[in-house]
Design a protein around this motif. Structure first.
Motif, PDB file in Angstrom:
ATOM      1  N   MET A 119     167.835  47.276  86.642  1.00 55.79           N
ATOM      2  CA  MET A 119     168.583  46.410  87.539  1.00 55.79           C
ATOM      3  C   MET A 119     167.594  45.491  88.242  1.00 55.79           C
ATOM      4  SD  MET A 119     170.776  47.332  90.989  1.00 55.79           S
ATOM      5  CE  MET A 119     171.754  48.538  90.162  1.00 55.79           C
ATOM      6  N   THR A 120     167.936  44.240  88.319  1.00 54.12           N
ATOM      7  CA  THR A 120     167.080  43.293  89.023  1.00 54.12           C
ATOM      8  C   THR A 120     167.561  43.125  90.455  1.00 54.12           C
ATOM      9  OG1 THR A 120     168.430  41.430  88.335  1.00 54.12           O
ATOM     10  CG2 THR A 120     166.586  42.017  86.920  1.00 54.12           C
ATOM     11  N   VAL A 121     166.631  42.829  91.327  1.00 50.99           N
ATOM     12  CA  VAL A 121     166.955  42.544  92.717  1.00 50.99           C
ATOM     13  C   VAL A 121     166.459  41.133  92.987  1.00 50.99           C
ATOM     14  CG1 VAL A 121     166.530  43.178  95.106  1.00 50.99           C
ATOM     15  CG2 VAL A 121     166.766  44.962  93.377  1.00 50.99           C
ATOM     16  N   ARG A 122     167.326  40.331  93.604  1.00 48.92           N
ATOM     17  CA  ARG A 122     166.969  38.943  93.882  1.00 48.92           C
ATOM     18  C   ARG A 122     167.023  38.709  95.382  1.00 48.92           C
ATOM     19  NH1 ARG A 122     171.492  36.499  95.513  1.00 48.92           N
ATOM     20  NH2 ARG A 122     173.492  37.217  94.736  1.00 48.92           N
ATOM     21  N   PRO A 123     166.387  37.660  95.859  1.00 51.31           N
ATOM     22  CA  PRO A 123     166.479  37.339  97.289  1.00 51.31           C
ATOM     23  C   PRO A 123     167.929  37.053  97.684  1.00 51.31           C
ATOM     24  CG  PRO A 123     164.723  36.097  96.250  1.00 51.31           C
ATOM     25  CD  PRO A 123     165.502  36.761  95.143  1.00 51.31           C
ATOM     26  N   THR A 124     168.245  37.331  98.921  1.00 55.39           N
ATOM     27  CA  THR A 124     169.590  37.103  99.426  1.00 55.39           C
ATOM     28  C   THR A 124     169.766  35.663  99.893  1.00 55.39           C
ATOM     29  OG1 THR A 124     168.864  37.841 101.596  1.00 55.39           O
ATOM     30  CG2 THR A 124     169.866  39.487 100.178  1.00 55.39           C
ATOM     31  N   THR A 125     171.037  35.217  99.931  1.00 55.35           N
ATOM     32  CA  THR A 125     171.365  33.883 100.432  1.00 55.35           C
ATOM     33  C   THR A 125     172.609  33.979 101.306  1.00 55.35           C
ATOM     34  OG1 THR A 125     172.861  33.299  98.627  1.00 55.35           O
ATOM     35  CG2 THR A 125     170.506  32.841  98.274  1.00 55.35           C
ATOM     36  N   ASP A 126     172.862  32.914 102.068  1.00 55.82           N
ATOM     37  CA  ASP A 126     174.061  32.882 102.909  1.00 55.82           C
ATOM     38  C   ASP A 126     175.344  33.043 102.091  1.00 55.82           C
ATOM     39  OD1 ASP A 126     172.512  32.543 105.173  1.00 55.82           O
ATOM     40  OD2 ASP A 126     172.768  30.373 105.234  1.00 55.82           O
ATOM     41  N   ALA A 127     175.341  32.556 100.864  1.00 56.95           N
ATOM     42  CA  ALA A 127     176.536  32.641 100.017  1.00 56.95           C
ATOM     43  C   ALA A 127     176.912  34.083  99.696  1.00 56.95           C
ATOM     44  CB  ALA A 127     176.318  31.868  98.730  1.00 56.95           C
ATOM     45  N   ASP A 128     175.968  35.002  99.846  1.00 55.65           N
ATOM     46  CA  ASP A 128     176.246  36.405  99.539  1.00 55.65           C
ATOM     47  C   ASP A 128     177.126  37.082 100.597  1.00 55.65           C
ATOM     48  OD1 ASP A 128     174.741  36.760  97.084  1.00 55.65           O
ATOM     49  OD2 ASP A 128     172.954  36.507  98.319  1.00 55.65           O
ATOM     50  N   ILE A 129     177.125  36.566 101.817  1.00 58.03           N
ATOM     51  CA  ILE A 129     177.833  37.248 102.909  1.00 58.03           C
ATOM     52  C   ILE A 129     179.324  37.394 102.609  1.00 58.03           C
ATOM     53  CG2 ILE A 129     178.505  37.143 105.345  1.00 58.03           C
ATOM     54  CD1 ILE A 129     175.828  35.788 105.893  1.00 58.03           C
ATOM     55  N   LEU A 130     180.016  36.315 102.275  1.00 57.94           N
ATOM     56  CA  LEU A 130     181.458  36.405 102.028  1.00 57.94           C
ATOM     57  C   LEU A 130     181.764  37.269 100.816  1.00 57.94           C
ATOM     58  CD1 LEU A 130     182.667  32.795 102.864  1.00 57.94           C
ATOM     59  CD2 LEU A 130     182.833  34.869 104.258  1.00 57.94           C
ATOM     60  N   ARG A 131     180.904  37.235  99.806  1.00 57.55           N
ATOM     61  CA  ARG A 131     181.099  38.098  98.631  1.00 57.55           C
ATOM     62  C   ARG A 131     181.060  39.567  99.044  1.00 57.55           C
ATOM     63  NH1 ARG A 131     176.739  37.038  94.726  1.00 57.55           N
ATOM     64  NH2 ARG A 131     177.775  38.689  93.601  1.00 57.55           N
ATOM     65  N   VAL A 132     180.123  39.916  99.912  1.00 60.68           N
ATOM     66  CA  VAL A 132     180.015  41.306 100.367  1.00 60.68           C
ATOM     67  C   VAL A 132     181.226  41.678 101.214  1.00 60.68           C
ATOM     68  CG1 VAL A 132     178.697  42.874 101.838  1.00 60.68           C
ATOM     69  CG2 VAL A 132     177.511  41.401 100.209  1.00 60.68           C
ATOM     70  N   VAL A 133     181.598  40.797 102.152  1.00 64.53           N
ATOM     71  CA  VAL A 133     182.764  41.079 103.002  1.00 64.53           C
ATOM     72  C   VAL A 133     183.993  41.331 102.129  1.00 64.53           C
ATOM     73  CG1 VAL A 133     184.344  40.076 104.702  1.00 64.53           C
ATOM     74  CG2 VAL A 133     181.871  39.840 105.006  1.00 64.53           C
ATOM     75  N   ASP A 134     184.179  40.524 101.105  1.00 67.75           N
ATOM     76  CA  ASP A 134     185.344  40.676 100.224  1.00 67.75           C
ATOM     77  C   ASP A 134     185.309  41.952  99.385  1.00 67.75           C
ATOM     78  OD1 ASP A 134     186.425  38.331 101.166  1.00 67.75           O
ATOM     79  OD2 ASP A 134     185.720  37.114  99.475  1.00 67.75           O
ATOM     80  N   MET A 135     184.135  42.514  99.164  1.00 71.47           N
ATOM     81  CA  MET A 135     184.021  43.733  98.351  1.00 71.47           C
ATOM     82  C   MET A 135     184.266  45.013  99.134  1.00 71.47           C
ATOM     83  SD  MET A 135     180.755  43.295  95.903  1.00 71.47           S
ATOM     84  CE  MET A 135     179.862  41.800  96.212  1.00 71.47           C
ATOM     85  N   VAL A 136     184.102  44.970 100.440  1.00 76.20           N
ATOM     86  CA  VAL A 136     184.106  46.210 101.215  1.00 76.20           C
ATOM     87  C   VAL A 136     185.484  46.870 101.278  1.00 76.20           C
ATOM     88  CG1 VAL A 136     183.642  47.231 103.473  1.00 76.20           C
ATOM     89  CG2 VAL A 136     182.068  45.569 102.507  1.00 76.20           C
ATOM     90  N   GLU A 137     186.535  46.129 101.552  1.00 74.10           N
ATOM     91  CA  GLU A 137     187.865  46.747 101.657  1.00 74.10           C
ATOM     92  C   GLU A 137     188.306  47.381 100.340  1.00 74.10           C
ATOM     93  OE1 GLU A 137     191.115  48.489 102.954  1.00 74.10           O
ATOM     94  OE2 GLU A 137     189.686  47.505 104.292  1.00 74.10           O
ATOM     95  N   PRO A 138     188.177  46.717  99.189  1.00 78.58           N
ATOM     96  CA  PRO A 138     188.522  47.387  97.928  1.00 78.58           C
ATOM     97  C   PRO A 138     187.660  48.630  97.674  1.00 78.58           C
ATOM     98  CG  PRO A 138     188.414  45.024  97.576  1.00 78.58           C
ATOM     99  CD  PRO A 138     187.895  45.290  98.959  1.00 78.58           C
ATOM    100  N   LEU A 139     186.406  48.569  98.054  1.00 78.44           N
ATOM    101  CA  LEU A 139     185.536  49.740  97.886  1.00 78.44           C
ATOM    102  C   LEU A 139     186.012  50.887  98.770  1.00 78.44           C
ATOM    103  CD1 LEU A 139     182.996  51.109  96.781  1.00 78.44           C
ATOM    104  CD2 LEU A 139     181.711  50.028  98.652  1.00 78.44           C
TER     105      LEU A 139
END
Length: 77
Positions: free
Chosen positions: A1-21
């Motif tokens: 698995m690769t790990v890449r630097p984070t960006t501001d665009a990642d925040i909403l993607r994470v927020v959207d993943m938490v409730e289904p998880l």
């Protein structure tokens, strides 16, 4: 698995993943989306945080309780 630097665009993607998880694992703690966004923004501002290729926070590098050299600490997302 690769790990890449984070960006501001990642925040909403994470927020959207938490409730289904939470629902998928039957989690009992309510999801606070503004809090997730705040924590995500703090982690992204950190130089020791990365995202996996799937977009989940991989962790940050911090000393462990048992050892001072930094290790990857999971953040639960």
């Amino acid at each position: 698995m690769t790990v890449r630097p984070t960006t501001d665009a990642d925040i909403l993607r994470v927020v959207d993943m938490v409730e289904p998880l939470r629902a998928a694992v039957g989690g009992l703690v309510a999801v606070d989306q503004p809090w997730i966004a705040q924590v995500g923004a703090r982690l992204i501002a950190s130089t020791d945080t990365g995202f996996s290729g799937a977009g989940f926070i991989a962790g940050s590098l911090q000393p462990a309780l048992t050892s001072p050299p930094p290790v990857a600490m999971e953040h639960g997302l």
